[in-house]
Scaffold this motif. Sequence first.
Motif, PDB file in Angstrom:
ATOM      1  N   GLN A 212       0.853  -1.197   0.000  1.00  0.00           N
ATOM      2  CA  GLN A 212       0.000   0.000   0.000  1.00  0.00           C
ATOM      3  C   GLN A 212       0.884   1.240   0.000  1.00  0.00           C
ATOM      4  N   ASP A 213       0.574   2.191  -0.881  1.00  0.00           N
ATOM      5  CA  ASP A 213       1.473   3.337  -1.048  1.00  0.00           C
ATOM      6  C   ASP A 213       1.145   4.541  -0.173  1.00  0.00           C
ATOM      7  N   ASN A 220     -10.023   5.327  -0.549  1.00  0.00           N
ATOM      8  CA  ASN A 220     -11.019   6.405  -0.443  1.00  0.00           C
ATOM      9  C   ASN A 220     -11.771   6.335   0.884  1.00  0.00           C
ATOM     10  N   TRP A 228     -17.570   7.890   2.494  1.00  0.00           N
ATOM     11  CA  TRP A 228     -18.289   6.942   3.346  1.00  0.00           C
ATOM     12  C   TRP A 228     -18.682   5.693   2.554  1.00  0.00           C
ATOM     13  N   GLU A 230     -20.493   2.626   0.994  1.00  0.00           N
ATOM     14  CA  GLU A 230     -21.888   2.234   0.753  1.00  0.00           C
ATOM     15  C   GLU A 230     -21.930   0.835   0.143  1.00  0.00           C
ATOM     16  N   ALA A 291       4.110  -0.039  -5.737  1.00  0.00           N
ATOM     17  CA  ALA A 291       4.543  -0.969  -6.783  1.00  0.00           C
ATOM     18  C   ALA A 291       4.914  -0.149  -8.015  1.00  0.00           C
ATOM     19  N   ARG A 564     -12.504  -0.868  -8.183  1.00  0.00           N
ATOM     20  CA  ARG A 564     -13.136  -0.178  -9.317  1.00  0.00           C
ATOM     21  C   ARG A 564     -12.452  -0.485 -10.654  1.00  0.00           C
ATOM     22  N   ARG A 577     -18.979   0.233  -8.073  1.00  0.00           N
ATOM     23  CA  ARG A 577     -17.824   0.953  -7.563  1.00  0.00           C
ATOM     24  C   ARG A 577     -17.924   1.399  -6.105  1.00  0.00           C
ATOM     25  N   MET A 579     -17.841   1.165  -2.015  1.00  0.00           N
ATOM     26  CA  MET A 579     -16.718   0.509  -1.341  1.00  0.00           C
ATOM     27  C   MET A 579     -17.025  -0.803  -0.630  1.00  0.00           C
TER      28      MET A 579
HETATM   29  C1  LIG Z   1     -15.721  11.895  -3.723  1.00  0.00           C
HETATM   30  C2  LIG Z   1     -16.132  10.469  -3.918  1.00  0.00           C
HETATM   31  C3  LIG Z   1     -17.361  10.078  -3.417  1.00  0.00           C
HETATM   32  C4  LIG Z   1     -17.731   8.762  -3.520  1.00  0.00           C
HETATM   33  N1  LIG Z   1     -18.878   8.372  -2.904  1.00  0.00           N
HETATM   34  C5  LIG Z   1     -18.980   7.104  -2.521  1.00  0.00           C
HETATM   35  C6  LIG Z   1     -19.850   6.735  -1.458  1.00  0.00           C
HETATM   36  O1  LIG Z   1     -20.597   7.551  -0.911  1.00  0.00           O
HETATM   37  N2  LIG Z   1     -19.828   5.447  -1.053  1.00  0.00           N
HETATM   38  C7  LIG Z   1     -19.022   4.520  -1.635  1.00  0.00           C
HETATM   39  O2  LIG Z   1     -19.004   3.386  -1.191  1.00  0.00           O
HETATM   40  N3  LIG Z   1     -18.216   4.829  -2.683  1.00  0.00           N
HETATM   41  C8  LIG Z   1     -18.144   6.102  -3.099  1.00  0.00           C
HETATM   42  N4  LIG Z   1     -17.238   6.460  -4.065  1.00  0.00           N
HETATM   43  C9  LIG Z   1     -16.522   5.429  -4.867  1.00  0.00           C
HETATM   44  C10 LIG Z   1     -15.461   4.664  -4.100  1.00  0.00           C
HETATM   45  O3  LIG Z   1     -14.819   5.496  -3.159  1.00  0.00           O
HETATM   46  C11 LIG Z   1     -14.423   4.021  -5.016  1.00  0.00           C
HETATM   47  O4  LIG Z   1     -15.002   3.457  -6.126  1.00  0.00           O
HETATM   48  C12 LIG Z   1     -13.680   2.951  -4.209  1.00  0.00           C
HETATM   49  O5  LIG Z   1     -12.908   3.574  -3.217  1.00  0.00           O
HETATM   50  C13 LIG Z   1     -12.826   2.037  -5.019  1.00  0.00           C
HETATM   51  O6  LIG Z   1     -12.157   1.192  -4.101  1.00  0.00           O
HETATM   52  P1  LIG Z   1     -10.767   0.543  -4.462  1.00  0.00           P
HETATM   53  O7  LIG Z   1     -10.338  -0.263  -3.305  1.00  0.00           O
HETATM   54  O8  LIG Z   1     -10.892  -0.082  -5.795  1.00  0.00           O
HETATM   55  O9  LIG Z   1      -9.813   1.811  -4.691  1.00  0.00           O
HETATM   56  P2  LIG Z   1      -9.230   2.897  -3.718  1.00  0.00           P
HETATM   57  O10 LIG Z   1     -10.151   3.220  -2.618  1.00  0.00           O
HETATM   58  O11 LIG Z   1      -8.818   4.019  -4.612  1.00  0.00           O
HETATM   59  O12 LIG Z   1      -7.934   2.201  -3.133  1.00  0.00           O
HETATM   60  C14 LIG Z   1      -6.803   1.901  -3.913  1.00  0.00           C
HETATM   61  C15 LIG Z   1      -5.567   2.039  -3.044  1.00  0.00           C
HETATM   62  O13 LIG Z   1      -4.439   1.574  -3.773  1.00  0.00           O
HETATM   63  C16 LIG Z   1      -3.353   2.429  -3.557  1.00  0.00           C
HETATM   64  N5  LIG Z   1      -2.448   2.313  -4.711  1.00  0.00           N
HETATM   65  C17 LIG Z   1      -2.672   2.779  -5.961  1.00  0.00           C
HETATM   66  N6  LIG Z   1      -1.627   2.493  -6.762  1.00  0.00           N
HETATM   67  C18 LIG Z   1      -0.729   1.818  -5.996  1.00  0.00           C
HETATM   68  C19 LIG Z   1       0.558   1.249  -6.266  1.00  0.00           C
HETATM   69  N7  LIG Z   1       1.123   1.324  -7.467  1.00  0.00           N
HETATM   70  N8  LIG Z   1       1.214   0.627  -5.267  1.00  0.00           N
HETATM   71  C20 LIG Z   1       0.645   0.544  -4.019  1.00  0.00           C
HETATM   72  N9  LIG Z   1      -0.569   1.074  -3.711  1.00  0.00           N
HETATM   73  C21 LIG Z   1      -1.254   1.696  -4.695  1.00  0.00           C
HETATM   74  C22 LIG Z   1      -3.997   3.798  -3.429  1.00  0.00           C
HETATM   75  O14 LIG Z   1      -3.199   4.717  -2.714  1.00  0.00           O
HETATM   76  C23 LIG Z   1      -5.279   3.485  -2.675  1.00  0.00           C
HETATM   77  O15 LIG Z   1      -5.099   3.602  -1.283  1.00  0.00           O
HETATM   78  C24 LIG Z   1     -16.879   7.807  -4.143  1.00  0.00           C
HETATM   79  C25 LIG Z   1     -15.687   8.215  -4.719  1.00  0.00           C
HETATM   80  C26 LIG Z   1     -15.306   9.530  -4.610  1.00  0.00           C
HETATM   81  C27 LIG Z   1     -14.000   9.959  -5.185  1.00  0.00           C
END
Ligand SMILES: Cc1cc2nc3c(=O)[nH]c(=O)nc-3n(C[C@H](O)[C@H](O)[C@H](O)COP(=O)(O)OP(=O)(O)OC[C@H]3O[C@@H](n4cnc5c(N)ncnc54)[C@H](O)[C@@H]3O)c2cc1C
Length: 626
Positions: A212-213, A220, A228, A230, A291, A564, A577, A579
């Motif tokens: 994790q970076d 998010n 938050w 959902e 990474a 996502r 998408r 969380m």
């Molecule tokens: C403002 C906003 C509002 C939203 N509203 C909602 C909501 O109300 N409820 C909800 O559930 N979702 C909501 N979403 C959508 C949701 O937050 C995302 O779709 C979700 O966080 C995706 O989860 P993930 O684990 O795929 O990615 P992320 O949460 O983006 O996590 C990916 C992680 O990987 C890390 N990473 C990336 N590249 C590397 C690398 N090369 N090496 C090591 N680590 C790396 C990143 O730093 C990050 O911490 C919202 C999004 C935004 C931006």
Amino acid sequence: MLLAANMTKVFGSSANSNEFVFVEAEQFENFGGWNIDQQSMERMGSPYLLAHGLGIPVEDATTKITFPSEGTYRVWVRTKDWVAPWNAPGAPGKFQLKVNGKPIKEVFGTKGADWHWHDGKTVKVGKNVTLALHDLTGFEGRCEAILFCKDHNFVPTDDIQALTKFRRKINGLPDNPEFGGTFDFIVVGGGLAGTCAAISAARNGAKVALVQDRPVLGGNGSSEVRVWPEGHTNKEPYPHVGDIVSEILPPISKGPGQVFNGVSAEYYDDNLKYQKVMQEPNITLFIENRAIEVKKAGDKITSIVIQHLRSAKHLELKASYFADCTGDATLGFKAGADYEYKVENLMGSSNLFNVLDATNKEEVLKCECKDKSALALKCEVGNFAQPFPRCPWALDLSDKPFPGRKGVKTFGSEGLQSFANMWYWESGFNKDQVNDIELIRDHNFRAMYGAWDAIKNVDKMYPNHRLGWSAYIAGKRESRRLMGDVVLDAEDFKTQKKFSDGSFPCSWHVDLHTPKTEFKAGFEGNEFVSDYTRGKEYQYGNLYWAPYRTLYSRNISNLFMAGRNISVTKTGLGPVRVMRTCGMMGEVVGKAASICVKNAASPRQVYEQYLPELIKLLSAPGKNKA
Ligand SMILES: Cc1cc2nc3c(=O)[nH]c(=O)nc-3n(C[C@H](O)[C@H](O)[C@H](O)COP(=O)(O)OP(=O)(O)OC[C@H]3O[C@@H](n4cnc5c(N)ncnc54)[C@H](O)[C@@H]3O)c2cc1C
């Protein structure tokens, strides 16, 4: 910290021209009020320090260095004027470099739209020196590195590859990564998806590395971004899918009208996620590691190279199976996995923010403001005024409508309620969300500061309120999606297409964002407020079980994905998408990876040959037995 080197071998220069001191900002001993930012390191070559003070200068970052010899050095500072890409006036990110407490004459952050070496002229030093980055504005000044050269004619390069070679050599870092271990399963990205994937695989017997970076887990959903989570969990026919999500997220349910985006840090409970990961003996956590490289043999990933954010140390980690949970599909992209991504009509990124009322003692005491003590003191003497400077470099909203402005209703609410904590401050709809994230994040800053300037200084509203917190890590919604054996589309949700490998429940509507029409005028191409799709055509009933085959790559034979960046179309991204749903994908991927490990099978073979076993595992608890 000694960061000096004799560079004769590198440059073959003469005796007196061979002394350099290369100081990485992210290696300062004390960051003061500056923050480490790694979001753009592939684009600009390094993590850097950011003075994110919401308009109030942050405390100095300081470090001690030892020079190879005393004398006069020419000093270069790698930085930029972050509003120059829009030709905006005023260079808000100004800062000074102090040498032994005394600022050198040149002011930095004042030139150039791109990262470059800003010439600080010459400085006379003794052997032992204290350096300080002294922020002058609190408005997002940034420093990547400082270079002292005995040779006054030496000009450092701006070419990223050449600079990387130079800095690694000068700082004594080896060309090749050290070996960091062999694992069954490596998960890259510690958001909700990645964290759940790691825990799930570990609990099913796999030896896991989680990379994790950021310094915290949750992506998010962490206190750094404050979205938050959902999505419904623990549904029939597999009520245990969601066990881990429910375990690592704080047990808070929203009341009517409550907002949980951008509220105070404790709501996101970073520590809970961290503790749950640390309790797993099968997980090795590589926190603050990014990474940066993928090694392959045929259609398989064999290892990855990770870089530690502060030390820049490289490690090579080997595994049989990998999961791309980076959100941006970074791992898959580097491995040559099939993906879709068009920089056009994308959902944007957001930097959530909140405001606080300085007359409210409770809010003041909870404030995460960098100048907390000064703020508290003002309250004690009964002076609550919170002036905010004019921001000529921000979006000029003085005569424009925007959410929160007097008389403007946005999604049914107005005033501060529709200004702060809101998801719709969003930008970058036609920008590259992977490579231009610094620019997109900075545009969000310009919108927030421009709007607050208009509210405070044009409309003269809320004299006792101030910006309380804002994310400097951008929350992303849409970038690359990796292609699997099934590519799920919104139509599949709406027609409730059934799959034998339905494995994670989706409950969010087809939620896609576009720029909001009423706030576009004058900002076409640089919009900053979004709208979302709603109505019958974006609904699909209560629940939809999405197939396992969206969770592995169709052409990289040992690569899973969760989050996502899974195998969906542009519209298919809308419902998957959120969380808790992303976390459940992680749970499924972790269980499938454990089947791969036990049977030396590929992710595809889990579907083709071991589906009954996967279904059995999906039906089993995700929690450890107490
Ligand atoms: C403002 C906003 C509002 C939203 N509203 C909602 C909501 O109300 N409820 C909800 O559930 N979702 C909501 N979403 C959508 C949701 O937050 C995302 O779709 C979700 O966080 C995706 O989860 P993930 O684990 O795929 O990615 P992320 O949460 O983006 O996590 C990916 C992680 O990987 C890390 N990473 C990336 N590249 C590397 C690398 N090369 N090496 C090591 N680590 C790396 C990143 O730093 C990050 O911490 C919202 C999004 C935004 C931006």
